[in-house]
Design an enzyme around this catalytic site. Structure first.
Site, PDB file in Angstrom:
ATOM      1  N   ASP A 274       0.747  -1.283   0.295  1.00 52.28           N
ATOM      2  CA  ASP A 274      -0.145   0.066   0.176  1.00 52.28           C
ATOM      3  C   ASP A 274       0.841   1.254  -0.075  1.00 52.28           C
ATOM      4  O   ASP A 274       2.136   1.273  -0.186  1.00 52.28           O
ATOM      5  CB  ASP A 274      -0.596  -0.293   0.859  1.00 52.28           C
ATOM      6  CG  ASP A 274      -1.960   0.544   0.874  1.00 52.28           C
ATOM      7  OD1 ASP A 274      -3.408   0.375   1.711  1.00 52.28           O
ATOM      8  OD2 ASP A 274      -2.328   2.112   0.307  1.00 52.28           O
ATOM      9  N   GLU A 470     -10.265   6.973   4.590  1.00 49.49           N
ATOM     10  CA  GLU A 470      -9.136   6.677   5.743  1.00 49.49           C
ATOM     11  C   GLU A 470      -9.207   6.944   6.962  1.00 49.49           C
ATOM     12  O   GLU A 470     -10.220   6.940   7.330  1.00 49.49           O
ATOM     13  CB  GLU A 470      -7.938   6.601   5.097  1.00 49.49           C
ATOM     14  CG  GLU A 470      -7.663   6.115   3.383  1.00 49.49           C
ATOM     15  CD  GLU A 470      -5.812   6.168   2.896  1.00 49.49           C
ATOM     16  OE1 GLU A 470      -6.478   6.049   1.585  1.00 49.49           O
ATOM     17  OE2 GLU A 470      -5.353   5.817   3.725  1.00 49.49           O
TER      18      GLU A 470
HETATM   19  C1  GLC Z   1      -4.486   4.682   0.531  1.00 51.27           C
HETATM   20  C2  GLC Z   1      -5.094   2.922   0.830  1.00 51.27           C
HETATM   21  C3  GLC Z   1      -5.497   2.629  -0.554  1.00 51.27           C
HETATM   22  C4  GLC Z   1      -5.383   2.934  -1.964  1.00 51.27           C
HETATM   23  C5  GLC Z   1      -3.601   3.329  -1.769  1.00 51.27           C
HETATM   24  C6  GLC Z   1      -3.427   4.022  -3.317  1.00 51.27           C
HETATM   25  O1  GLC Z   1      -3.624   4.670   1.240  1.00 51.27           O
HETATM   26  O2  GLC Z   1      -5.258   2.849   1.614  1.00 51.27           O
HETATM   27  O3  GLC Z   1      -6.326   1.406  -0.249  1.00 51.27           O
HETATM   28  O4  GLC Z   1      -5.846   2.249  -3.155  1.00 51.27           O
HETATM   29  O5  GLC Z   1      -3.843   4.374  -1.255  1.00 51.27           O
HETATM   30  O6  GLC Z   1      -4.303   4.802  -3.606  1.00 51.27           O
END
Ligand code: GLC
Length: 602
Positions: A274, A470
């Site tokens: 991530d 988030e």
């Molecule tokens: C974010 C999220 C993830 C997402 C990634 C790219 O922090 O946790 O779900 O796909 O970054 O944006």
């Protein structure tokens, strides 16, 4: 599964390509920088294999032509043979998690919690197919969806990205959504990504990126179970999760990433980290990178420091900390995904079929989104059968979320944290817009001050949350979140949304509006726009009817379809509804819920 001829052929072509690649070319395939930190020339000179747009990271005027031009340039650079360079086509990834909602004019579908309320897995496959087309219409190949989180604690800021607290419902949806996105890996498919592996929805106190404290049996039956149908459907990528399991970060968890996912479950695609998720493993970046790659992370999503990451990665291979066999395994997986996706045979992004089709936000796509909205609505109260309303009744519409497309779309819409107002979601219809179309005599008074019993038979008051994403959606105090890493890595701290599950604490103005209108003797139909169930005892008590609308997206007219009875209410709760502000957590909530999982009036 016995490999068919084309599987054997593709495996052979991957092996021969791998054998031709230099170490630098292999390591470049394992990098996924964010678009703002990288140019096409960087792709050419550093052999980069993938690039992403983070939430809200959009090129030019954020129109399809800007996206196509951007990825076309990156792809062309990846295919350069200058200086004997091995051409390997680049994959571009984006969070199209409720439609391709980063892009202006896209069809924005209800977030996953609303789709969970529909109970309609066939609808989900249609939504995924449409999403794939709108992603392809911008020259993009890969979406970081579906999220297979089984949210446990409503205080989690990503509850709305979870279909349900019921793992079996999430599992039922998983394969359908993957099939809708990937299809037969032909012209109409995009690469899907099951996320976040694993246990993202089960953290203690619902802290985003916190610690999921469970024994292996519970982790398997609740959080791993929904991945099985996605893996069986052939999902090509899996994203590692920020959270920890019993104190150890998933990004560095060899047992979970390699022994379970790749070994026992036979996942043959690749694992992507991530967003800078590697950084939180250890205060020393190089050590963290080695921990993640040796644990089983195959591609590194790096927001800015991709050059340092690449240099550390190479150093750790040269000094033997990361075995070359691990690098070859990671690159083989990446090349295999590109091969299965047919990427080697595709034209450049600008010349692909869907790049020529202006289908973003098409009317037939919005029809499906409107269907999803009305099927997602859950009717919690309907005293004296006040619903459905007569279009000719004298209707007042009020509330902060009545005429606000940004609020009804929620996070990951045009911006990472979402937006406010109507201009950022062109082509959309606010809930007020849908009501006005169904009942032309309705009037709007956002603060409700125009309400008068002499002029109005009923009021529709649209209340609830503003957008978040988030950790910024967490309901908690400002206390720090444990890093959850055995190596004492960094912890991420994001300002939470608030620290109560009660709507009357988070937004007292909503109850004030409802009561002010009710006290004038006008019955109130309350519509809650939120990313999760909230404690709404007072708001319910002052409402004649109450509808949970979740985060409906761009097609707010779907709400009017049910309010005026052109379609029935059919949604059912994907999460038990809390009776108190303390009822955030799944077991407690189930034991003493106000409305149980599966509840919904017709
Ligand atoms: C974010 C999220 C993830 C997402 C990634 C790219 O922090 O946790 O779900 O796909 O970054 O944006």
């Amino acid at each position: 599964m016995t490999p068919t001829n084309d599987t054997q052929a593709s495996a052979a072509s991957v092996e021969s390509l791998l054998a031709r690649m230099t170490l630098d070319e292999k390591l470049g395939q394992m990098m996924q920088p964010e678009r703002m930190a990288v140019t096409p020339d960087d792709v050419r000179t550093h052999f980069l294999g993938s690039i992403l747009s983070g939430g809200g990271s959009c090129p030019g005027d954020n129109r399809p032509s800007d996206w196509i031009a951007m990825n076309d340039a990156y792809w062309a650079a990846s295919m350069s043979t200058e200086g004997g360079r091995t051409p390997v086509p680049l994959l571009y990834g984006v969070d199209a998690i409720h439609g391709h909602a980063n892009v202006l004019g896209a069809t924005v579908f209800p977030h996953n919690i609303g789709l969970g309320a529909t109970g309609d897995s066939e609808l989900l496959e249609r939504i995924a197919r449409i999403t794939a087309r709108e992603v392809l219409a911008t020259g993009v190949d890969w979406t970081f969806a579906p999220t297979l989180a089984v949210a446990n604690d409503l205080r989690w800021g990503r509850t709305y990205e979870s279909y349900s607290e019921d793992a079996s419902l999430v599992a039922r949806y998983a394969s359908r959504f993957v099939r809708g996105l990937q299809g037969d890996m032909g012209r109409d498919g995009v690469v899907a990504c099951a996320k976040h592996w694993v246990g993202d929805g089960g953290t203690d106190l619902g802290y985003d990126q916190g610690d999921t404290i469970l024994d292996e049996e519970a982790l398997t039956s609740t959080h791993i179970a929904p991945y099985l149908p996605a893996l069986a459907e052939g999902v090509l990528t899996v994203m590692a999760s920020f959270n920890s399991w019993n104190g150890n970060k998933c990004h560095g968890h060899r047992y979970l990433l390699t022994d379970v996912l790749k070994g026992r479950l036979g996942f043959s695609g690749f694992v992507i980290s991530d967003w800078d998720g590697v950084d939180y493993l250890h205060e020393d970046y190089a050590t963290a990178i080695a921990m993640a790659v040796n644990a089983g992370v195959d591609m590194l999503m790096v927001s800015v420091e991709w050059r340092a990451c690449l240099a550390h990665l190479k150093q750790r291979v040269v000094d033997g900390t990361i075995p070359m066999a691990r690098i070859d395994d990671a690159v083989r997986r990446i090349l295999t995904v590109k091969e299965r996706f047919g990427l080697f045979g595709k034209a450049r992004p600008a010349d692909r079929y869907w790049s020529q089709v202006d289908c973003l936000g098409a009317a037939d796509h919005r029809v499906v989104a409107r269907e999803a909205v009305r099927k997602s609505l859950v009717l919690l109260k309907n005293d004296n059968a006040i619903l459905p309303l007569a279009p000719g009744a004298r209707i007042l519409v009020a509330g902060r979320n009545a005429d606000n497309l940004g609020h009804q779309c929620g996070g990951f819409t045009v911006a990472w944290q979402g937006t406010s107002g109507n201009e950022s979601v062109p082509g959309g219809t606010s809930i007020w817009g849908g009501i006005r179309a169904a009942a032309p005599g309705a009037t709007l008074s956002v603060d409700g001050s125009a309400a008068s019993a002499a002029a109005h038979d009923v009021a529709i008051v649209v209340v609830g949350e503003r957008p978040y994403a988030e950790g910024m959606g967490d309901l908690r105090g400002q206390e720090t979140i444990g890093a959850g890493s055995g190596a004492g890595g960094k912890a991420k701290r994001l300002a939470p949304y608030g620290d109560s599950l009660s709507l009357s604490v988070l937004h007292p103005e909503d109850l004030a509006t409802i009561r002010a209108i009710r006290d004038k003797g006008i019955p109130v139909v309350t519509v809650l726009v939120s990313g999760r169930p909230l404690e709404v005892n007072e708001e319910l008590a002052h409402s004649a009817a109450f509808v949970a609308a979740w985060l409906p997206g761009s097609e707010g007219a779907g709400v009017a379809d049910a309010l005026f009875g052109t379609h029935p209410f059919q949604g059912t709760l994907p999460f038990a509804w809390p009776a108190t502000a303390e009822g955030a957590t799944y077991p407690a909530r189930r034991a003493s819920s106000l409305f149980p999982l599966g509840f919904g009036l017709r």
